[in-house]
Scaffold this motif. Structure first.
Motif, PDB file in Angstrom:
ATOM      1  N   SER A  63       0.617  -9.780  -0.577  1.00 12.69           N
ATOM      2  CA  SER A  63      -0.027  -8.985  -1.625  1.00 12.69           C
ATOM      3  C   SER A  63      -0.836  -9.897  -2.545  1.00 12.69           C
ATOM      4  O   SER A  63      -0.569 -11.103  -2.636  1.00 12.69           O
ATOM      5  CB  SER A  63       1.028  -8.236  -2.444  1.00 12.69           C
ATOM      6  OG  SER A  63       1.869  -9.151  -3.130  1.00 12.69           O
ATOM      7  N   ASP A 126       1.841  -8.599 -10.777  1.00 16.07           N
ATOM      8  CA  ASP A 126       1.762  -9.082  -9.396  1.00 16.07           C
ATOM      9  C   ASP A 126       3.015  -8.720  -8.610  1.00 16.07           C
ATOM     10  O   ASP A 126       2.932  -8.392  -7.418  1.00 16.07           O
ATOM     11  CB  ASP A 126       1.541 -10.594  -9.383  1.00 16.07           C
ATOM     12  CG  ASP A 126       0.181 -10.991  -9.929  1.00 16.07           C
ATOM     13  OD1 ASP A 126      -0.732 -10.145  -9.912  1.00 16.07           O
ATOM     14  OD2 ASP A 126       0.027 -12.145 -10.387  1.00 16.07           O
ATOM     15  N   GLN A 129       2.599  -5.226  -7.471  1.00 12.31           N
ATOM     16  CA  GLN A 129       1.753  -5.119  -6.286  1.00 12.31           C
ATOM     17  C   GLN A 129       2.541  -5.489  -5.026  1.00 12.31           C
ATOM     18  O   GLN A 129       2.411  -4.846  -3.973  1.00 12.31           O
ATOM     19  CB  GLN A 129       0.530  -6.028  -6.414  1.00 12.31           C
ATOM     20  CG  GLN A 129      -0.425  -5.629  -7.515  1.00 12.31           C
ATOM     21  CD  GLN A 129      -1.822  -6.157  -7.257  1.00 12.31           C
ATOM     22  OE1 GLN A 129      -2.562  -5.599  -6.465  1.00 12.31           O
ATOM     23  NE2 GLN A 129      -2.175  -7.243  -7.912  1.00 12.31           N
ATOM     24  N   HIS A 133       3.204  -3.039  -1.793  1.00 10.32           N
ATOM     25  CA  HIS A 133       2.909  -3.403  -0.403  1.00 10.32           C
ATOM     26  C   HIS A 133       4.159  -3.272   0.461  1.00 10.32           C
ATOM     27  O   HIS A 133       4.108  -2.760   1.591  1.00 10.32           O
ATOM     28  CB  HIS A 133       2.380  -4.840  -0.339  1.00 10.32           C
ATOM     29  CG  HIS A 133       0.925  -4.968  -0.650  1.00 10.32           C
ATOM     30  ND1 HIS A 133       0.391  -4.605  -1.871  1.00 10.32           N
ATOM     31  CD2 HIS A 133      -0.110  -5.415   0.105  1.00 10.32           C
ATOM     32  CE1 HIS A 133      -0.913  -4.836  -1.851  1.00 10.32           C
ATOM     33  NE2 HIS A 133      -1.243  -5.310  -0.665  1.00 10.32           N
TER      34      HIS A 133
END
Length: 209
Positions: A63, A126, A129, A133
């Motif tokens: 990701s 992050d 994310q 994913h």
């Protein structure tokens, strides 16, 4: 710009669940995204598909992250292990009732500082994310994922000897979908079968010129 309803036109759901949970979208989106949802009823006897689990973690690894800082870390705890029991013991409220039927509990942990000791400004974003994913890849491969915020952060950190540069953010239950009837509580069974809802897209767009 006006957002108008346009039923999605993709084929049948990718998910192989016992009932259709496909989202009603205002424009066609990928079936894996439309059919991804967060169940609470997992098959307590089904082992994890190790190939699918590895693929989900690999999707998380790839990701995007700010400046490729890669702050996401994971505690992977399979049902029947000491690690699983440690994670399960930190779950709060209804989470402790249903999540222990999952095949795996994955703790999403964020590294808050870089190798140079400086704070990673976008670290939690992050990690989010990476978990997104993970959940999409898992759903594509026939697994289901339910992420939780209801757990004791300090207890997780203590149980796994995490230092103050590593912060647990979420716990994801991963496994094989079971019938809502397998849930031990009527409130949970009702939630499992309730219609999926989201705010209209137009309400989310602060500007759309």
């Amino acid at each position: 710009m006006t957002i108008t309803a346009d039923p999605r036109t993709f084929d049948a759901p990718v998910s192989r669940g016992s009932f259709d949970r496909s989202a009603e979208t205002s424009a066609p989106i990928h079936p894996v995204l439309a059919d991804r949802w967060s169940p609470r009823s997992f098959d307590a006897a089904a082992p994890i598909d190790e190939t699918a689990l590895t693929a989900a973690l690999e999707a998380a690894r790839w990701s995007p992250s700010a400046a490729n800082s890669q702050p996401a870390r994971f505690i992977v705890a399979r049902r029947g292990t000491e690690a699983f029991d440690k994670v399960a013991a930190t779950l709060m409220g209804f989470n402790s009732v249903w999540a222990t039927s999952a095949a795996v509990l994955v703790v999403g942990v964020v590294a808050t500082t870089g190798a140079d000791g400086k704070p990673l400004r976008w670290a939690e974003y992050d990690l989010g994310q990476a978990m997104a994913h993970l959940s999409v890849q898992a759903h594509h491969d026939g697994l289901h994922v339910h992420q939780m915020g209801g757990f004791d952060v300090a207890a997780i950190a203590q149980a796994f000897d995490l230092d103050d540069t590593l912060t647990p953010v979420t716990v994801a239950a991963i496994g094989t979908l079971a019938s809502p009837d397998a849930l031990p509580d009527e409130i949970l069974r009702t939630r499992e079968s309730a219609p999926r809802t989201r705010l209209p897209l137009a309400e989310l767009l602060l500007a759309n010129e």
